[in-house]
Design an enzyme around this catalytic site. Structure first.
Site, short mmCIF file in Angstrom:
data_model
loop_
_atom_site.label_atom_id
_atom_site.label_comp_id
_atom_site.label_asym_id
_atom_site.label_seq_id
_atom_site.Cartn_x
_atom_site.Cartn_y
_atom_site.Cartn_z
CD GLU A 71 -6.05 -20.93 29.95
OE1 GLU A 71 -5.47 -22.02 29.76
OE2 GLU A 71 -6.02 -19.98 29.15
CD GLU A 96 -13.98 -19.74 26.02
OE1 GLU A 96 -15.11 -19.21 26.06
OE2 GLU A 96 -12.93 -19.12 26.22
CG ASP A 123 -20.84 -18.30 34.28
OD1 ASP A 123 -19.68 -18.05 34.67
OD2 ASP A 123 -21.77 -17.50 34.38
CG ASP A 146 -14.82 -11.39 27.23
OD1 ASP A 146 -14.73 -11.31 25.99
OD2 ASP A 146 -14.98 -12.48 27.82
CE LYS A 150 -20.15 0.52 24.10
NZ LYS A 150 -21.10 -0.17 23.25
CG ASP A 182 -5.71 -6.12 25.25
OD1 ASP A 182 -6.61 -6.44 26.06
OD2 ASP A 182 -5.93 -5.94 24.03
CG PHE A 223 -8.67 -12.09 22.74
CD1 PHE A 223 -9.13 -13.34 22.35
CD2 PHE A 223 -9.47 -10.99 22.50
CE1 PHE A 223 -10.37 -13.49 21.76
CE2 PHE A 223 -10.72 -11.12 21.92
CZ PHE A 223 -11.17 -12.37 21.55
#
Ligand code: SAM
Length: 244
Positions: A71, A96, A123, A146, A150, A182, A223
């Site tokens: 994950e 994470e 990472d 994430d 933009k 989402d 999230f």
């Protein structure tokens, strides 16, 4: 204190040209509760795997031979812990970078007495490239990565090439990649990128009926709940490593 303080993370000097890294996570400061800090300091070391520039021996890491699911970006780890509890026959590597989330998951692992979760603070793109051998994963979960909305930040999205191909290469034949988001434009990018990856095939036409997961139902993550409260939709995608 900063919520990001892995000694394993590359220092800013290592990021400079010509090997400038594009990170898929933000270097932000965030609140760490005293309980999360304590769990990070005392419980995380019990389940931590340190980043190393060599292939990880999964059997040694878990003390048994079992299918392994990765994950990436578990956030506070609520989904990780729920799925790991539902599937004690599967081992989970959870990655994470933020202290608060790592502390939160370490606490859940302790409280729920989970023996099938190991945590790496680094990472994930580096972990996949350097520590995971080809065709070793039964599944990969990337829940609400994430979205980098933009345009100038699109290059920071995780589900893009070349990383999507590197990830696909680590999945066993017949294993799966489950992504959820989402953010509709990212969902569309995911379908496009993953459909073009020759090692993967989509299990559903377009998006999967949420929240289906080959192992266990995908619980609502932090999230996911945030996206819902903002009126966003949810898009799940499940691809299988081709050639099963
Ligand atoms: C938007 S949050 C979603 C967290 C969680 N999956 C959820 O649904 O609540 C994305 C998380 O992915 C983590 N992340 C992003 N890129 C990462 C990377 N390359 N390696 C490790 N973690 C990463 C971030 O630190 C962040 O906590």
């Amino acid at each position: 204190m900063p919520d990001l303080q892995s000694p394993d993370l590359p220092s800013p000097d290592q990021e400079g040209p010509p090997h400038r890294r594009v990170r898929s996570f933000a270097l932000r400061r965030g609140h760490v509760t005293p309980a999360q800090r304590r769990a990070y300091e005392t419980l995380f070391p019990r389940v931590a795997i340190a980043f190393e520039d060599r292939i990880l021996d999964l059997e040694q890491a878990f003390g048994r031979r079992a299918p392994c699911v990765l994950e990436i970006g578990f956030g506070m780890g609520e989904t990780t812990a729920a799925i790991a509890a539902a599937r004690p026959d599967i081992d989970f590597i959870a990655i994470e970078v933020f202290v608060a989330g790592i502390g939160a998951l370490a606490r859940r692992i302790e409280e729920m007495e989970l023996s099938n979760v190991r945590v790496i603070q680094h990472d994930a793109t580096e972990v996949v490239r350097r520590m995971l051998a080809p065709a070793t994963l039964a599944g990969v979960h990337v829940f609400f990565p994430d979205p980098w909305p933009k345009k100038r930040h699109h290059k920071r999205r995780l589900i893009a090439q070349p990383f999507a191909g590197e990830l696909a290469e680590r999945i066993n034949r017949g294993g799966y990649l489950h992504c959820a988001t989402d953010w509709q434009p990212y969902a569309e990018q995911m379908v496009e990128v993953l459909s073009a990856e020759p090692r993967l095939e989509n299990l559903h036409p377009g998006f999967a009926p949420a929240p289906v997961n080959p192992l266990a139902e995908r619980p609502v993550t932090r999230f996911h709940a945030r996206g819902k409260s903002l009126g966003h939709g949810t898009w799940d995608l499940i691809f299988r490593r081709a050639g099963a």
